[in-house]
Scaffold this motif. Sequence first.
Motif, PDB file in Angstrom:
ATOM      1  N   GLU A  23       0.810  -1.220   0.000  1.00  0.00           N
ATOM      2  CA  GLU A  23       0.000   0.000   0.000  1.00  0.00           C
ATOM      3  C   GLU A  23       0.845   1.273   0.000  1.00  0.00           C
ATOM      4  OE1 GLU A  23      -3.203   2.233   2.903  1.00  0.00           O
ATOM      5  OE2 GLU A  23      -3.397   0.075   2.622  1.00  0.00           O
ATOM      6  N   LYS A  24       1.833   1.348   0.871  1.00  0.00           N
ATOM      7  CA  LYS A  24       2.622   2.577   0.968  1.00  0.00           C
ATOM      8  C   LYS A  24       3.401   2.835  -0.316  1.00  0.00           C
ATOM      9  CE  LYS A  24       5.475   5.187   4.186  1.00  0.00           C
ATOM     10  NZ  LYS A  24       6.156   5.184   5.511  1.00  0.00           N
ATOM     11  N   ALA A  43      -4.323  13.175  -0.720  1.00  0.00           N
ATOM     12  CA  ALA A  43      -3.886  12.391   0.433  1.00  0.00           C
ATOM     13  C   ALA A  43      -4.042  10.904   0.134  1.00  0.00           C
ATOM     14  CB  ALA A  43      -4.710  12.767   1.662  1.00  0.00           C
ATOM     15  N   ALA A  44      -3.208  10.098   0.769  1.00  0.00           N
ATOM     16  CA  ALA A  44      -3.220   8.654   0.528  1.00  0.00           C
ATOM     17  C   ALA A  44      -4.604   8.058   0.758  1.00  0.00           C
ATOM     18  CB  ALA A  44      -2.188   7.973   1.423  1.00  0.00           C
ATOM     19  N   GLU A  45      -5.306   8.526   1.776  1.00  0.00           N
ATOM     20  CA  GLU A  45      -6.630   7.979   2.083  1.00  0.00           C
ATOM     21  C   GLU A  45      -7.604   8.201   0.930  1.00  0.00           C
ATOM     22  OE1 GLU A  45      -9.256   5.744   4.001  1.00  0.00           O
ATOM     23  OE2 GLU A  45      -7.178   6.082   4.635  1.00  0.00           O
ATOM     24  N   GLN A  46      -7.448   9.303   0.212  1.00  0.00           N
ATOM     25  CA  GLN A  46      -8.323   9.591  -0.926  1.00  0.00           C
ATOM     26  C   GLN A  46      -8.009   8.704  -2.128  1.00  0.00           C
ATOM     27  OE1 GLN A  46      -7.369  14.043  -0.617  1.00  0.00           O
ATOM     28  NE2 GLN A  46      -9.476  14.070  -1.349  1.00  0.00           N
ATOM     29  N   ARG A  48      -7.033   5.372  -1.825  1.00  0.00           N
ATOM     30  CA  ARG A  48      -7.099   3.945  -1.506  1.00  0.00           C
ATOM     31  C   ARG A  48      -8.018   3.174  -2.452  1.00  0.00           C
ATOM     32  NH1 ARG A  48      -8.312   1.190   2.156  1.00  0.00           N
ATOM     33  NH2 ARG A  48      -6.458  -0.072   2.478  1.00  0.00           N
ATOM     34  N   THR A 168     -10.245  -6.516  -0.969  1.00  0.00           N
ATOM     35  CA  THR A 168     -11.058  -5.364  -1.363  1.00  0.00           C
ATOM     36  C   THR A 168     -12.450  -5.784  -1.820  1.00  0.00           C
ATOM     37  OG1 THR A 168     -10.473  -5.373  -3.719  1.00  0.00           O
ATOM     38  CG2 THR A 168      -8.948  -4.241  -2.200  1.00  0.00           C
ATOM     39  N   GLY A 190      -8.750  -2.814   4.042  1.00  0.00           N
ATOM     40  CA  GLY A 190      -9.013  -1.494   4.603  1.00  0.00           C
ATOM     41  C   GLY A 190     -10.394  -1.418   5.219  1.00  0.00           C
ATOM     42  N   ASP A 191     -11.310  -2.258   4.734  1.00  0.00           N
ATOM     43  CA  ASP A 191     -12.685  -2.284   5.227  1.00  0.00           C
ATOM     44  C   ASP A 191     -13.022  -3.703   5.679  1.00  0.00           C
ATOM     45  OD1 ASP A 191     -15.371  -2.151   5.748  1.00  0.00           O
ATOM     46  OD2 ASP A 191     -15.980  -1.609   3.706  1.00  0.00           O
TER      47      ASP A 191
END
Length: 216
Positions: A23-24, A43-46, A48, A168, A190-191
Amino acid sequence: MEEETLSFKCVAFDVDGTLLDTEKAVLTSLQRVLLEETGKAPAAEQLRFVLGIPGVTALEQLGVPDCDAAFAKWVAYAREYDHLVTVFPGIPEVLDQLQNAGATLGMVTSRTRVELEGDIVHFGLLERFHAVICADDTEGHKPDPDPLLKLMADTGFSPGEVIYVGDTVYDSQCARAAGVKFALALWGAGDPNVPCDYRVAHPAELVEICRPAPGR
């Protein structure tokens, strides 16, 4: 674990977020590309949402003008962050256990073969897999069922003999559309609420899932 009759004869794995923690590296290199191509680095969260779909598709959704050129740049930049990529704990061991039990291992990824070759080969994982389906191999991509349908066509297994392990909602939708059971890899998801047949906290749990229930 000796070879035995298994509930699932073929265990198919996604790569990013399931076999490898990428991910990173993926998001950092994407931010760099977007800054150069659009002048903005979300931002990274946006970003994913790009995890689990083909890179060109992700760039199209992000409104990048020349997606093919940007994708080539993304692949090149991602190589510079290879030091950030790791194999999730327990993955090599469970692959060995499943193989020793007689399971056929498959890999179904939204990466192209060029993208796949670096990390998977570096970590010595590729040789463990009997069938590998990449984005190059099918016209439709996750969440469409085509990649898993291609895997089954290549290996001869029916949907009831296959379980797909991913992280995912795209993986979940692909499995459901192909008629295949889906195991959510909580170590990379992530979820945790992605629809699934099995929620798996650690790779070792896959061995028990593949063992037949008592009396079967």
